[in-house]
Scaffold this active site. Structure first.
Site, short mmCIF file in Angstrom:
data_model
loop_
_atom_site.label_atom_id
_atom_site.label_comp_id
_atom_site.label_asym_id
_atom_site.label_seq_id
_atom_site.Cartn_x
_atom_site.Cartn_y
_atom_site.Cartn_z
N GLY A 75 0.76 -1.24 0.00
CA GLY A 75 0.00 0.00 0.00
C GLY A 75 0.79 1.30 0.00
O GLY A 75 0.21 2.36 -0.24
N GLU A 78 3.88 -6.85 1.78
CA GLU A 78 3.40 -7.18 0.42
C GLU A 78 3.45 -5.95 -0.48
O GLU A 78 2.44 -5.55 -1.05
CB GLU A 78 1.94 -7.68 0.50
N PRO A 79 4.62 -5.34 -0.66
CA PRO A 79 4.68 -4.13 -1.48
C PRO A 79 4.54 -4.46 -2.96
O PRO A 79 5.09 -5.45 -3.44
CB PRO A 79 6.07 -3.57 -1.18
N GLY A 80 3.82 -3.65 -3.68
CA GLY A 80 3.69 -3.83 -5.13
C GLY A 80 4.11 -2.57 -5.86
O GLY A 80 5.19 -2.47 -6.42
N ARG A 81 3.25 -1.56 -5.76
CA ARG A 81 3.47 -0.31 -6.48
C ARG A 81 4.82 0.34 -6.16
O ARG A 81 5.50 0.85 -7.05
CB ARG A 81 2.34 0.66 -6.10
N CYS A 108 -12.75 5.17 -28.72
CA CYS A 108 -14.01 5.91 -28.86
C CYS A 108 -14.74 6.03 -27.54
O CYS A 108 -15.86 5.51 -27.38
CB CYS A 108 -14.86 5.24 -29.92
N GLU A 109 -14.08 6.66 -26.58
CA GLU A 109 -14.70 6.99 -25.29
C GLU A 109 -14.04 8.26 -24.80
O GLU A 109 -12.82 8.40 -24.89
CB GLU A 109 -14.40 5.90 -24.24
N TYR A 147 -9.09 5.42 -12.24
CA TYR A 147 -8.84 5.99 -10.90
C TYR A 147 -8.60 7.49 -10.93
O TYR A 147 -8.06 8.04 -9.96
CB TYR A 147 -7.60 5.34 -10.26
C1 PLP Z 1 -2.82 -5.13 -4.22
C2 PLP Z 1 -2.38 -5.75 -2.96
C3 PLP Z 1 -1.12 -5.46 -2.43
C4 PLP Z 1 -0.16 -4.48 -3.07
O1 PLP Z 1 -0.57 -3.15 -2.95
P1 PLP Z 1 0.42 -2.00 -3.41
O2 PLP Z 1 -0.35 -0.76 -3.17
O3 PLP Z 1 0.72 -2.20 -4.85
O4 PLP Z 1 1.64 -2.08 -2.56
C5 PLP Z 1 -0.72 -6.11 -1.29
N1 PLP Z 1 -1.54 -7.01 -0.67
C6 PLP Z 1 -2.76 -7.29 -1.14
C7 PLP Z 1 -3.60 -8.27 -0.43
C8 PLP Z 1 -3.22 -6.69 -2.30
O5 PLP Z 1 -4.44 -6.97 -2.76
#
Ligand code: PLP
Length: 422
Positions: A242, A278-281, A346-347, A321
């Site tokens: 997050g 659980e980092p993604g972004r 076309c939107e 978003y």
């Molecule tokens: C999407 C998600 C993440 C990653 O979120 P980021 O904002 O990308 O860090 C981590 N855990 C869970 C359960 C998610 O659904």
């Protein structure tokens, strides 16, 4: 910090001119920087370890960007994976991430997905409801396996982010209600073939302040104490992902991994658990750009429309978003215009920027949408019968296509016309 910089007046990914890639692969195309990806993982890890958090499991959230080449880069750096489907699990394993570093999240895990995850012997299932726990218990029993589980707790905290990526409010579909946690764990402890391992929370994505995290983690800490008092063994606390990234340079910077780590250290002191993240972004976001070419510039009622060959099907974040992506000319002319940047779809929603002050561009120029490495290519569709956007990975002066652009014929061949229509 990223490795997309001007060199000799031209935007590069590390040592490769973006124009070189555009010429060879065509546009639109996503371009990722390996050095940036590695650096982000390292900075995130240092933010935690530097704050005294020991050796946490950093389970990269595969849904941010599941390209196998990126996963392989992260696997080599020791990352684990947070997956939300069997597809993501199999991708992570294929890229070399060991099952003992994989956690499985999501409200809708199917029986088939549970079987696959049990076969692989993943580290932890993050469960989100009692019926889900019962299903996993039954399947694990039948397979003669034991599943390590945590409940995802819904702490009823407002993440103060976009509503569509806010996941920790009571009314959201995620997790079990905080108030019923003790009852839920008591029931969990009685289910065969499940082993309670810990607790889990993930309140949303693109958080730009620490206060919501702190509120959620504080509640989780109280719960850990109550669960232990009730006789449960709690060995892990998964704090989710997050952490936000900077998209709009005029906005305040989100907290750094070091600031995040210091807050986590303060809140979790004395928990006596292994922490999971659980980092993604924050890992992938700034490690990619979407490279596109200006098709033409059209006069508009207020500002000109810069019509580019990328569209909402390639990068949906602005349409979905209201997201901001910085837009840079690949060969800046050192002048600026005010324009709206739109795709060919076309939107009206196919708009990347409205009335944006940006580098001046003309038909044929290349532009780059910044911070497109997460929730970009992976959310692409073939809407308007546009082939899926390709992806390129750069490392120093080397680069390679890591997902090719499918030919339009493949799209057509994918459909079949039943005999009875003839
Ligand atoms: C999407 C998600 C993440 C990653 O979120 P980021 O904002 O990308 O860090 C981590 N855990 C869970 C359960 C998610 O659904």
């Amino acid at each position: 910090m990223d490795h997309f910089c001007l060199k000799n007046g031209e935007l590069h990914a590390e040592d490769v001119a973006l124009a070189t890639i555009a010429e060879a692969v065509g546009t639109p195309v996503y371009v990722y920087s390996r050095a940036t990806l590695e650096r982000h993982l390292q900075v995130f890890r240092e933010g935690l370890v530097g704050a005294g958090l020991g050796d946490p499991l950093i389970a990269y959230s595969v849904k941010a960007n599941p390209n196998g080449a990126l996963l392989a880069v992260l696997a080599k750096q020791g990352a684990g994976a947070d997956v939300v489907s069997a597809g993501e699990l199999l991708r992570a394993v294929a890229a070399g991430i060991p099952a003992e570093k994989i956690v499985f999240s999501g409200v809708g895990k199917t029986a088939a997905e549970m079987r696959i995850a049990l076969e692989h012997g993943i580290y932890q299932f993050n469960l989100e409801s009692e019926p889900e726990a019962e299903m996993l218990s039954a399947i694990a029993s039948e397979m003669g396996k034991v599943a390590n589980v945590a409940y995802r707790i819904n702490p009823d905290v407002d993440a103060l982010t976009h509503a569509k990526i806010s996941t920790g409010k009571a009314e959201n579909k995620f997790g079990i209600p905080y108030e019923s946690s003790l009852v839920a764990y008591a029931a969990l402890a009685k289910m065969p073939a499940l082993r309670i391992q810990g607790v889990d929370v993930h309140i949303g994505s693109q958080l730009t302040t620490l206060a919501p995290f702190e509120a959620a983690f504080t509640r989780l800490g109280v719960l850990i104490g109550q669960l232990r008092d009730a006789g449960h063994t709690i060995e892990t606390a998964d704090l989710g992902g997050g952490l936000g990234v900077p998209y709009d340079p005029s906005e305040p910077l989100p907290p750094s991994p070091a600031e995040y780590g210091a807050m986590v250290q303060r809140v979790t002191a004395g928990w006596n658990v292994r922490l999971l993240f659980e980092p993604g972004r924050v890992i992938a976001g700034n490690a990619g750009v979407l490279l596109s070419q200006v098709i033409r510039v059209k006069q508009g009622a207020t500002t000109p429309f810069v019509i580019v060959d990328a569209a909402m099907n390639d990068l949906v974040r602005p349409a979905m978003y209201e997201a901001w992506h910085d837009i840079r000319a690949v060969r800046p002319r050192n002048s600026q215009i005010e324009a709206s940047v739109v795709g060919p779809i076309c939107e009206t929603g196919d708009t990347f920027a409205t009335g944006r002050t940006m580098d001046a561009v003309e038909a044929g120029d290349l532009i780059a949408f910044a911070t497109a490495g997460a929730y970009g290519a992976n959310m692409a569709t073939t809407y308007n019968s546009r082939p899926l956007v390709p992806e390129v990975l750069v490392s120093g002066d080397k680069w390679a296509v890591v997902r090719a652009r499918p030919p339009i014929e493949a799209l057509i061949a994918g459909d079949s016309i039943p005999d009875w229509l003839e």
